[in-house]
Design a protein around this motif. Structure first.
Motif, PDB file in Angstrom:
ATOM      1  N   GLY A   4       0.803  -1.219   0.000  1.00 28.53           N
ATOM      2  CA  GLY A   4       0.000   0.000   0.000  1.00 28.53           C
ATOM      3  C   GLY A   4       0.832   1.263   0.000  1.00 28.53           C
ATOM      4  N   SER A   5       0.148   2.390   0.016  1.00 30.49           N
ATOM      5  CA  SER A   5       0.779   3.706  -0.047  1.00 30.49           C
ATOM      6  C   SER A   5       1.522   4.021   1.248  1.00 30.49           C
ATOM      7  N   GLU A   6       2.827   4.269   1.127  1.00 32.62           N
ATOM      8  CA  GLU A   6       3.597   4.589   2.320  1.00 32.62           C
ATOM      9  C   GLU A   6       3.243   5.970   2.863  1.00 32.62           C
ATOM     10  N   SER A   7       3.024   6.940   1.964  1.00 34.05           N
ATOM     11  CA  SER A   7       2.675   8.280   2.437  1.00 34.05           C
ATOM     12  C   SER A   7       1.312   8.272   3.125  1.00 34.05           C
ATOM     13  N   GLY A   8       0.374   7.491   2.597  1.00 35.57           N
ATOM     14  CA  GLY A   8      -0.937   7.379   3.237  1.00 35.57           C
ATOM     15  C   GLY A   8      -0.854   6.735   4.605  1.00 35.57           C
ATOM     16  N   ALA A   9      -0.024   5.689   4.717  1.00 39.66           N
ATOM     17  CA  ALA A   9       0.137   5.007   6.002  1.00 39.66           C
ATOM     18  C   ALA A   9       0.877   5.886   6.995  1.00 39.66           C
ATOM     19  N   LEU A  10       1.859   6.648   6.513  1.00 42.36           N
ATOM     20  CA  LEU A  10       2.596   7.548   7.396  1.00 42.36           C
ATOM     21  C   LEU A  10       1.667   8.617   7.972  1.00 42.36           C
ATOM     22  N   ALA A  11       0.789   9.149   7.136  1.00 43.58           N
ATOM     23  CA  ALA A  11      -0.160  10.161   7.611  1.00 43.58           C
ATOM     24  C   ALA A  11      -1.138   9.556   8.614  1.00 43.58           C
ATOM     25  N   ALA A  12      -1.681   8.380   8.287  1.00 46.55           N
ATOM     26  CA  ALA A  12      -2.631   7.730   9.203  1.00 46.55           C
ATOM     27  C   ALA A  12      -1.949   7.389  10.525  1.00 46.55           C
ATOM     28  N   GLY A  13      -0.738   6.847  10.460  1.00 47.96           N
ATOM     29  CA  GLY A  13      -0.017   6.505  11.679  1.00 47.96           C
ATOM     30  C   GLY A  13       0.330   7.731  12.498  1.00 47.96           C
ATOM     31  N   SER A  14       0.661   8.829  11.829  1.00 47.96           N
ATOM     32  CA  SER A  14       0.977  10.066  12.542  1.00 47.96           C
ATOM     33  C   SER A  14      -0.262  10.623  13.230  1.00 47.96           C
ATOM     34  N   ALA A  15      -1.411  10.474  12.606  1.00 47.92           N
ATOM     35  CA  ALA A  15      -2.658  10.893  13.255  1.00 47.92           C
ATOM     36  C   ALA A  15      -2.906  10.079  14.520  1.00 47.92           C
ATOM     37  N   ILE A  16      -2.673   8.779  14.446  1.00 45.30           N
ATOM     38  CA  ILE A  16      -2.826   7.931  15.632  1.00 45.30           C
ATOM     39  C   ILE A  16      -1.842   8.362  16.713  1.00 45.30           C
ATOM     40  N   GLU A  17      -0.612   8.709  16.315  1.00 46.89           N
ATOM     41  CA  GLU A  17       0.388   9.161  17.285  1.00 46.89           C
ATOM     42  C   GLU A  17      -0.063  10.437  17.986  1.00 46.89           C
ATOM     43  N   LEU A  18      -0.738  11.329  17.273  1.00 43.55           N
ATOM     44  CA  LEU A  18      -1.247  12.548  17.899  1.00 43.55           C
ATOM     45  C   LEU A  18      -2.292  12.224  18.966  1.00 43.55           C
ATOM     46  N   VAL A  19      -3.157  11.263  18.696  1.00 37.79           N
ATOM     47  CA  VAL A  19      -4.137  10.849  19.701  1.00 37.79           C
ATOM     48  C   VAL A  19      -3.423  10.231  20.903  1.00 37.79           C
ATOM     49  N   HIS A  20      -2.413   9.419  20.636  1.00 40.40           N
ATOM     50  CA  HIS A  20      -1.623   8.840  21.727  1.00 40.40           C
ATOM     51  C   HIS A  20      -0.987   9.950  22.570  1.00 40.40           C
ATOM     52  N   CYS A  21      -0.407  10.944  21.920  1.00 39.66           N
ATOM     53  CA  CYS A  21       0.240  12.041  22.655  1.00 39.66           C
ATOM     54  C   CYS A  21      -0.784  12.851  23.453  1.00 39.66           C
ATOM     55  N   TYR A  22      -1.946  13.093  22.858  1.00 39.07           N
ATOM     56  CA  TYR A  22      -2.990  13.797  23.613  1.00 39.07           C
ATOM     57  C   TYR A  22      -3.361  13.028  24.873  1.00 39.07           C
ATOM     58  N   SER A  23      -3.454  11.704  24.756  1.00 40.31           N
ATOM     59  CA  SER A  23      -3.838  10.899  25.919  1.00 40.31           C
ATOM     60  C   SER A  23      -2.776  10.975  27.007  1.00 40.31           C
ATOM     61  N   LEU A  24      -1.508  11.054  26.609  1.00 37.05           N
ATOM     62  CA  LEU A  24      -0.434  11.163  27.597  1.00 37.05           C
ATOM     63  C   LEU A  24      -0.480  12.508  28.308  1.00 37.05           C
ATOM     64  N   VAL A  25      -0.750  13.576  27.559  1.00 35.35           N
ATOM     65  CA  VAL A  25      -0.833  14.910  28.163  1.00 35.35           C
ATOM     66  C   VAL A  25      -1.912  14.935  29.240  1.00 35.35           C
ATOM     67  N   HIS A  26      -3.086  14.401  28.915  1.00 37.93           N
ATOM     68  CA  HIS A  26      -4.179  14.391  29.888  1.00 37.93           C
ATOM     69  C   HIS A  26      -3.921  13.393  31.013  1.00 37.93           C
ATOM     70  N   ASP A  27      -3.341  12.250  30.685  1.00 39.87           N
ATOM     71  CA  ASP A  27      -3.085  11.219  31.689  1.00 39.87           C
ATOM     72  C   ASP A  27      -2.063  11.688  32.727  1.00 39.87           C
ATOM     73  N   ASP A  28      -1.147  12.561  32.320  1.00 37.24           N
ATOM     74  CA  ASP A  28      -0.114  13.053  33.237  1.00 37.24           C
ATOM     75  C   ASP A  28      -0.631  14.091  34.229  1.00 37.24           C
TER      76      ASP A  28
END
Length: 320
Positions: A83-107
């Protein structure tokens, strides 16, 4: 930077015996560059302004640390499927942003009350609690903006599935729901006693759901068939369980310096973990069992799935 930038240079991965660690680092570098671009001060079409304090705090929360395992799983799953690497990189980066948001609030003090994250002050310590709340809000909405942008995924049906998948895995029936179960397991809302199944459910929601969706996102971008997607979902679910158990083991055994945050707090807070339920040896055995399930789930891809097999082994063998 504009939202019409729909391509990125392919991730360059050296060959050799250490190919997995090179691959992990290369994807992490690509994710860092992608996220730095999204978090620039440049006002984007449809925006009125990008407040300086908010942008600085968002960059503090996101950039300069982390293994980027979630986007790595998305990229490597899509790569395996062609599949498209640029598409997967964007989707994965979006997931990483949600992960980072959860860490900010969890802390924050109302949740885990941590002063350090990845070896530096948490956002509410570096700035203040109100800013930290807004940083989490902004990271979450930016994640969905990226997923909804046709520049990264031209197929509207896949974009819709990505948005739906991230919403479900991060929301009330996934990460957020797991977080409130985790708070309840501390006795915050009254006496509670969790057995192994209860603990597994809590961890599958709080941590496992986002990790599992990272794999599923790569499957969506990679055009997986229904049977392929089901196999990859089995892999993702087992990987998510193994990751959380390994994290619980590290919380007991690793030093704060190695982890870049306080350790031992879960036990002190009475959090529900498989280490408590099974003991350290039992927890390690369960990790090994789950790695076996991961390897079994991707067996049909043969050598093409070696990176995903190594990702499962890395998850339970990591020291930070």
């Amino acid at each position: 930077m504009t939202s019409t930038q729909g391509t990125h240079a392919p991730v360059k991965v050296p060959a050799g015996d250490d190919a997995f660690s090179h691959r992990l680092a290369a994807v992490a570098d690509a994710v860092e560059a992608f996220l730095a671009e999204r978090l620039s001060d440049e006002v984007q079409p449809g925006e009125i302004a990008r407040p300086q304090r908010l942008m600085e705090a968002m960059r503090h929360a996101v950039l300069g640390g982390g293994k980027r395992l979630r986007p790595f799983l998305a990229v490597e799953t899509a790569r395996m499927l062609g599949g498209s690497e640029s598409g997967a990189l964007a989707a994965g980066s979006a997931i990483e942003l949600v992960h980072c948001y959860s860490l900010v609030h969890d802390d924050m003090p109302a949740m885990d009350d941590d002063d350090l994250r990845r070896g530096k002050p948490t956002v509410h310590k570096a700035y203040d609690e109100a800013t930290a709340i807004l940083v989490g809000d902004a990271l979450q909405t930016l994640a969905f903006e990226i997923l909804a942008d046709r520049a990264w995924q031209p197929d509207p049906a896949i974009r819709a599935d990505l948005v739906l998948g991230l919403a479900r895995s991060s929301g009330l029936g996934g990460m957020v729901g797991g977080q409130i179960l985790d708070l309840g397991a501390e006795g915050r809302f009254g006496p509670v006693s969790l057995d192994v199944d209860d603990t597994l459910r809590l961890q599958a929601m709080k941590t496992g759901a986002i990790l599992a969706f990272s794999v599923d996102a790569g499957a969506l971008v990679g055009g997986a068939t229904a049977d392929q997607r089901a196999a990859l979902q089995r892999y993702g679910l087992a990987l998510g369980q193994a990751f959380q158990i390994a994290d619980d083991i590290l919380d007991r055994e690793a030093s704060p310096e190695a982890m870049g945050k306080a350790t031992g707090k879960d036990k002190d807070a009475g959090k529900a973990t498989l280490v408590d339920r099974l003991g350290l040896d039992g927890a390690r055995a369960e990790c090994d069992r789950l790695v076996g399930l991961c390897e079994e789930a991707v067996a049909a891809w043969g050598g093409k799935a070696e990176t995903l097999r190594e990702a499962a082994r890395f998850t339970v063998a990591r020291k930070v």
